[in-house]
Design an enzyme around this catalytic site. Structure first.
Site, short mmCIF file in Angstrom:
data_model
loop_
_atom_site.label_atom_id
_atom_site.label_comp_id
_atom_site.label_asym_id
_atom_site.label_seq_id
_atom_site.Cartn_x
_atom_site.Cartn_y
_atom_site.Cartn_z
N GLN A 2 3.53 4.27 2.58
CA GLN A 2 4.31 3.21 1.94
C GLN A 2 5.41 3.83 1.09
O GLN A 2 5.17 4.71 0.26
CB GLN A 2 3.38 2.32 1.09
CG GLN A 2 4.05 1.07 0.54
CD GLN A 2 4.52 0.12 1.65
OE1 GLN A 2 3.90 0.02 2.71
NE2 GLN A 2 5.63 -0.56 1.42
N ASP A 21 5.67 3.48 11.74
CA ASP A 21 6.90 2.94 11.14
C ASP A 21 8.16 3.28 11.93
O ASP A 21 9.22 2.71 11.68
CB ASP A 21 7.09 3.56 9.74
CG ASP A 21 6.68 2.61 8.62
OD1 ASP A 21 6.70 1.39 8.85
OD2 ASP A 21 6.37 3.11 7.53
N LYS A 78 -0.41 -5.92 5.02
CA LYS A 78 -0.55 -5.23 6.31
C LYS A 78 -2.02 -5.22 6.74
O LYS A 78 -2.32 -5.40 7.92
CB LYS A 78 0.00 -3.80 6.19
CG LYS A 78 1.52 -3.77 6.03
CD LYS A 78 2.08 -2.39 5.75
CE LYS A 78 3.58 -2.50 5.44
NZ LYS A 78 4.28 -1.23 5.27
N1 LIG Z 1 6.58 2.75 4.98
C1 LIG Z 1 7.36 1.69 4.73
N2 LIG Z 1 7.71 1.39 3.47
C2 LIG Z 1 8.51 0.32 3.25
C3 LIG Z 1 8.95 -0.50 4.32
C4 LIG Z 1 8.57 -0.16 5.63
O1 LIG Z 1 8.93 -0.82 6.65
N3 LIG Z 1 7.77 0.94 5.81
N4 LIG Z 1 9.66 -1.67 4.06
C5 LIG Z 1 9.71 -2.18 2.70
C6 LIG Z 1 8.49 -2.98 2.27
N5 LIG Z 1 7.78 -3.69 3.33
C7 LIG Z 1 7.00 -3.00 4.19
O2 LIG Z 1 6.38 -2.04 3.87
C8 LIG Z 1 7.65 -5.11 3.31
C9 LIG Z 1 8.43 -5.89 2.50
C10 LIG Z 1 8.24 -7.28 2.45
C11 LIG Z 1 7.27 -7.87 3.22
C12 LIG Z 1 6.97 -9.34 3.15
O3 LIG Z 1 6.18 -9.82 3.94
N6 LIG Z 1 7.58 -10.07 2.22
C13 LIG Z 1 7.30 -11.46 2.02
C14 LIG Z 1 7.35 -11.78 0.55
C15 LIG Z 1 6.31 -11.07 -0.24
C16 LIG Z 1 6.55 -11.28 -1.74
O4 LIG Z 1 6.44 -12.41 -2.18
O5 LIG Z 1 6.79 -10.29 -2.42
C17 LIG Z 1 8.38 -12.30 2.72
O6 LIG Z 1 9.50 -11.81 2.90
O7 LIG Z 1 8.07 -13.44 3.06
C18 LIG Z 1 6.51 -7.10 4.03
C19 LIG Z 1 6.69 -5.73 4.08
C20 LIG Z 1 9.83 -1.02 1.72
N7 LIG Z 1 8.87 -0.01 1.98
#
Ligand SMILES: Nc1nc2c(c(=O)[nH]1)N[C@@H](CN(C=O)c1ccc(C(=O)N[C@@H](CCC(=O)O)C(=O)O)cc1)CN2
Length: 284
Positions: free
Chosen positions: A97, A120, A53
């Site tokens: 988070q 969020d 982020k």
């Molecule tokens: N406060 C929050 N917590 C969480 C959220 C949220 O939206 N707000 N969502 C999820 C986690 N998340 C954001 O925080 C999130 C998950 C995955 C990705 C991402 O870019 N993933 C990559 C792969 C990364 C890897 O290899 O692990 C992809 O999909 O290409 C971004 C954000 C739970 N918590």
């Protein structure tokens, strides 16, 4: 025929490029948007997402405010950081988070946030506004999924959508977004108590798989030509992501979101959209 790709990486890059221009325009008016993050504990996944982020912020010109607390932090210590960010004029919006460590009252933390700084869209006031069709920051993953479908020209209006999962960040708000008059989808929400998941999936034009159950959606359950979005992030023994969608679904579906590279980057891009929109509102 294999499915066409719902390319979250490329779509997120396009959104970030559009945001870069909007942030530059805000700065010319003397407003620098700032995103705050509150990270509690040392979960490697959460650390990676938060780092991502802030990388995104740097790319588009948004200022970063990072607050980190140890896994042993108390409810009161986390609440003190939330109060501080509520008062910080450099912080346009922020996120806590999730998940928070066991023993912490997550809902109480979210309720304590200033709803106008809720980047969020997960504050109870903003979820309530969504229910009431009032303007509010939208939850990032559901909004990312909608944006991904729209930008690839997938028809949402009139579609039968099955959402698998009922978590607060995706499963609960997703149907609220899809059933707005602007989307006009018909939604069935499935979960661990659903008696015959396969029967529901077979009727779906669009599937949003957000159950956290590896390979739950199998090719034999998918309607040919359907759009399938994989939001699951289980990890195998090597630490690699295993999604909720079996890889062979690509042979049946019309559209599929890769995982990684699909919904994850869209979640991050739509978070930046919420911050920029909040900054534009405050600039008048
Ligand atoms: N406060 C929050 N917590 C969480 C959220 C949220 O939206 N707000 N969502 C999820 C986690 N998340 C954001 O925080 C999130 C998950 C995955 C990705 C991402 O870019 N993933 C990559 C792969 C990364 C890897 O290899 O692990 C992809 O999909 O290409 C971004 C954000 C739970 N918590």
């Amino acid at each position: 025929m294999t499915a066409q790709i719902l390319d979250g990486k490329a779509t997120a890059a396009a959104i970030k490029s559009e945001l870069t221009a909007r942030v530059a325009a805000l700065k010319e008016r003397g407003v620098t948007p700032g995103l705050g993050t509150v990270l509690v504990g040392d979960d490697p996944g959460s650390q990676k997402y938060v780092a991502g982020k802030h990388r995104d912020c740097a790319q588009v010109g948004i200022a970063s405010i990072q607050r980190e607390l140890p896994a042993t932090a108390t409810q009161e210590e986390i609440e003190a950081v939330v109060r501080e960010l509520n008062e910080d004029p450099a912080c346009t919006g922020y996120i806590v988070q999730l998940p928070l460590p066991r023993g912490i009252d997550e809902n109480r933390i979210l309720e304590l946030m200033d709803p106008d700084k809720d980047a969020d869209g997960l504050h109870p006031m903003n979820l309530g506004r969504l229910v009431l069709n009032e303007p509010a920051p939208l939850p990032c993953t559901p909004n990312g999924i909608l944006t991904l479908l729209r930008r690839h020209g997938v028809e949402i209006k009139g579609a039968e959508v099955v959402v698998v999962g009922r978590g607060v960040t995706i499963g609960r708000p997703m149907p609220l977004l899809l059933t707005r008059r602007s989307e006009n989808a018909t939604v069935t929400q499935c979960h661990t108590g659903t008696r015959d998941l396969s029967a529901h999936l077979k009727r779906a034009d669009i599937v949003v798989a957000a159950a956290g159950s590896p390979h739950l959606v199998r090719p034999e359950d998918v309607k040919p030509g359907a759009a399938v979005l994989d939001v699951g992030v289980s990890r195998n023994a090597e630490g690699k992501i295993v999604g909720d969608v079996h890889p062979d679904v690509a042979e049946v579906a019309g559209w599929i979101s890769p995982n990684p590279g699909g919904v994850g980057p869209m979640t991050r891009a739509l978070l930046l959209v919420n911050v920029v929109e909040a900054a534009e509102r405050s600039a008048g």
